[in-house]
Design a protein around this motif. Structure first.
Motif, short mmCIF file in Angstrom:
data_model
loop_
_atom_site.label_atom_id
_atom_site.label_comp_id
_atom_site.label_asym_id
_atom_site.label_seq_id
_atom_site.Cartn_x
_atom_site.Cartn_y
_atom_site.Cartn_z
N UNK A 98 0.79 -1.23 0.00
CA UNK A 98 0.00 0.00 0.00
C UNK A 98 0.81 1.27 0.00
N UNK A 99 2.13 1.18 -0.21
CA UNK A 99 2.98 2.37 -0.23
C UNK A 99 2.93 3.08 -1.57
N UNK A 100 3.71 4.16 -1.72
CA UNK A 100 3.66 4.95 -2.97
C UNK A 100 4.41 4.33 -4.13
N UNK A 101 5.14 3.24 -3.90
CA UNK A 101 5.96 2.65 -4.96
C UNK A 101 7.31 3.32 -5.02
N UNK A 102 8.32 2.55 -5.39
CA UNK A 102 9.68 3.07 -5.44
C UNK A 102 9.80 4.17 -6.51
N UNK A 103 10.30 5.32 -6.10
CA UNK A 103 10.42 6.46 -7.01
C UNK A 103 11.84 6.50 -7.60
#
Length: 247
Positions: A199-204
């Protein structure tokens, strides 16, 4: 135990763009979340991996292309594939010699005090049980990353910096460890940062451009990949506009 059968896929099914194609190689825009190879975690399960699509990337040649380098599963962007053994040998040598220029875009939490610099931190495996996980270690392999700040901003109260990262060496998780150890983890990093496991923002982290000098008498072949949707809000907060020139 046999692997589960997967349906044959055609060029119309490709979940990514082909950024460049010639007789020697392809450059594709690998999506975040797509593993390059089917690792132990995928054994016995039907999950998408890049190797599922290699037959559709033959484009008339008898052999399937192969990845000439690696990108982490959660890293998006430019990935080079060699189309036959001679091409693979040449590409592998270019990568070993450090002659292929790669630039990554990253959003990091916090950010460096200086607008440009060099991270020089040797890296080693964190422990045998951690597999690919790495740590700074003076006794490890020499590792260097150049960086430039392209913008700064905030999102949801988190101070962010938009960086161009130029890896001068190619160690496992180098950019992720270098950023986390030097000035702030890459936004969305579940291993070296504080992002949740789900549920995190995804690796940027995005392999934004690559330059490959295949022919010494010609200009390097260049490809650029548009940043993925999950990075665009943070990039915009740091000053990027969707219609900006990529580099």
């Amino acid at each position: 135990m046999t692997s589960p059968e997967r349906p044959a896929l055609s060029q119309d099914d490709l979940p990514f763009a082909v950024l460049h194609r010639d007789a020697m190689m392809l450059v594709i825009d690998k999506p975040a979340g797509l593993p390059v190879h089917r690792g132990p975690a995928a054994k016995g399960r039907i999950i998408p991996v890049l190797t599922d699509h290699l037959d559709a990337l033959r484009f008339g040649l008898p052999r399937r292309p192969e990845a000439a380098h690696r990108l982490d599963k959660d890293t998006s962007g430019c990935l080079v594939l060699g189309r036959h053994p001679r091409a693979m040998a040449q590409l592998n040598q270019l990568f070993r010699d450090g002659r292929i220029e790669k630039t990554y875009w990253a959003i990091v939490e916090g950010g460096p005090a200086e607008d440009a610099g060099l991270i020089d931190l040797a890296l080693a495996k964190r422990s045998p049980e951690r597999g690919w996980w790495m740590k700074p270690d003076p006794k490890g392999l020499p590792s260097q990353t150049g960086y430039r700040v392209l913008g700064r901003g905030s999102l949801d109260g988190i101070q962010l910096a938009w960086l161009a990262l130029d890896p001068l060496t190619g160690r496992t998780h180098q950019l992720r460890v270098h950023c986390a150890a030097s000035f702030g983890a890459i936004f969305g990093d579940e291993i070296y940062g504080n992002a949740p496991r789900s549920g995190g923002p995804g690796l940027h982290l995005h392999a934004q451009s690559i330059a490959i000098p295949l022919n010494p008498k010609r200009e390097p072949i260049r490809a650029e990949a548009v940043p993925p949707p999950h990075m665009r809000a943070a990039l915009a907060a740091c000053g990027w506009a969707a219609d900006d020139k990529l580099s």
